[in-house]
Write an enzyme that holds these catalytic residues in place. Sequence first.
Site, mmCIF file in Angstrom:
data_model
loop_
_atom_site.group_PDB
_atom_site.id
_atom_site.type_symbol
_atom_site.label_atom_id
_atom_site.label_comp_id
_atom_site.label_asym_id
_atom_site.label_seq_id
_atom_site.Cartn_x
_atom_site.Cartn_y
_atom_site.Cartn_z
ATOM 1 N N ASP A 81 0.842 -1.197 0.000
ATOM 2 C CA ASP A 81 0.000 0.000 0.000
ATOM 3 C C ASP A 81 0.879 1.250 0.000
ATOM 4 O O ASP A 81 1.866 1.329 0.742
ATOM 5 C CB ASP A 81 -0.892 -0.035 1.245
ATOM 6 C CG ASP A 81 -1.966 1.022 1.239
ATOM 7 O OD1 ASP A 81 -2.375 1.453 0.149
ATOM 8 O OD2 ASP A 81 -2.410 1.408 2.339
ATOM 9 N N HIS A 82 0.541 2.207 -0.819
ATOM 10 C CA HIS A 82 1.247 3.488 -0.876
ATOM 11 C C HIS A 82 2.762 3.343 -0.995
ATOM 12 O O HIS A 82 3.518 3.856 -0.173
ATOM 13 C CB HIS A 82 0.899 4.354 0.339
ATOM 14 C CG HIS A 82 -0.494 4.896 0.293
ATOM 15 N ND1 HIS A 82 -0.865 5.952 -0.513
ATOM 16 C CD2 HIS A 82 -1.629 4.498 0.918
ATOM 17 C CE1 HIS A 82 -2.155 6.190 -0.364
ATOM 18 N NE2 HIS A 82 -2.644 5.309 0.486
ATOM 19 N N HIS A 210 -9.478 4.946 -0.968
ATOM 20 C CA HIS A 210 -8.603 5.025 0.193
ATOM 21 C C HIS A 210 -9.263 5.880 1.275
ATOM 22 O O HIS A 210 -10.183 6.642 1.007
ATOM 23 C CB HIS A 210 -7.259 5.645 -0.200
ATOM 24 C CG HIS A 210 -6.385 4.721 -0.966
ATOM 25 N ND1 HIS A 210 -5.086 4.426 -0.595
ATOM 26 C CD2 HIS A 210 -6.595 4.004 -2.097
ATOM 27 C CE1 HIS A 210 -4.550 3.587 -1.460
ATOM 28 N NE2 HIS A 210 -5.455 3.320 -2.387
ATOM 29 N N GLY A 211 -8.780 5.730 2.507
ATOM 30 C CA GLY A 211 -9.326 6.535 3.600
ATOM 31 C C GLY A 211 -10.698 6.094 4.035
ATOM 32 O O GLY A 211 -11.557 6.917 4.378
ATOM 33 N N ASN A 232 -9.958 0.637 1.366
ATOM 34 C CA ASN A 232 -8.843 0.518 2.300
ATOM 35 C C ASN A 232 -9.261 0.924 3.711
ATOM 36 O O ASN A 232 -9.847 1.994 3.909
ATOM 37 C CB ASN A 232 -7.685 1.400 1.858
ATOM 38 C CG ASN A 232 -6.952 0.865 0.653
ATOM 39 O OD1 ASN A 232 -7.528 0.192 -0.195
ATOM 40 N ND2 ASN A 232 -5.670 1.155 0.564
ATOM 41 N N THR A 235 -6.973 2.695 10.067
ATOM 42 C CA THR A 235 -7.091 3.365 11.355
ATOM 43 C C THR A 235 -8.153 2.744 12.253
ATOM 44 O O THR A 235 -7.951 2.593 13.463
ATOM 45 C CB THR A 235 -7.390 4.864 11.147
ATOM 46 O OG1 THR A 235 -6.367 5.423 10.309
ATOM 47 C CG2 THR A 235 -7.410 5.603 12.467
#
Length: 280
Positions: A81-82, A210-211, A232, A235
């Site tokens: 990821d990223h 994302h987020g 995704n 958190t």
Amino acid sequence: MLVSTRKMLKEAKKKGFAIPSVNFVDQITGKAQLEVAEKYGLPLILSYAQAHRAYQSIEEAALLGKFYIEKVKVPVALHLDHGMDIDFIKKAIEAGFTSVMIDASQKGIKKNIEMTKEVADFAHKHNVVVEAEIGHVGTGVNVGQGETDVDDDSIYTTAEEARQMSEQSGIDSLAVSIGTAHGLYKGTPKINFARLKELSEAVKIPLVLHGGSSSGDSNLEKCALNGIAKINIYTDFVVNAYKNLQNNDYDDYFAAKKLLENGIKNTLENYYKVFHTQKI
């Protein structure tokens, strides 16, 4: 069983559901997430972010990920990821990751496509699929990375740029920005569903969001049912694991570990329902 994201995302796009892409930062998170996938017989994308090198090295992530994935019978992709630089992405491919993301979203469109194409050309030679990002998903409050209150600097993805990226770079999936941000929010974000519809019509490859954490179940459900094939989540896992620890009594390390695991498992169980994830 270890697979790439190619087939699972095509199935999700075709049938109108989303697959969770869950970041694991250690043995506890990865093992708990995979146990839930196995329990429900559902596909999963087990992700390791380059930014999480502070918690485990890429070599450790590759070993742990592949070890636990090989223990389950459901299709699971090991995803980077990223990936922020090409050398690191190539290292992930060589370590056995079956899917990688190149994040050059803060570059101009021309440079983004150029970098992404270089990764795609290399990855496809190794039978690894590639995700890229157009637009930019901003940052809320990150957990465990020393950031406290960073302003969201999201830049919405345009249909034209998404079309250019998908046609010129050779990618397999595309992360788009439609109103979410990484980390925690002070409130529930407002998702631009009209833009999502434009993007879904503009490109043929699966779309990624994302987020996802704290974006609101109703928002994410609507995304999953309207063109987003991969969502995704990171958190929410660490926040809910810690809350479960705080809200219960424990008297030793192993009891604390079990509470953390249950917080992680409950989070994934919820998102499987929200995303309408189906067996593949």
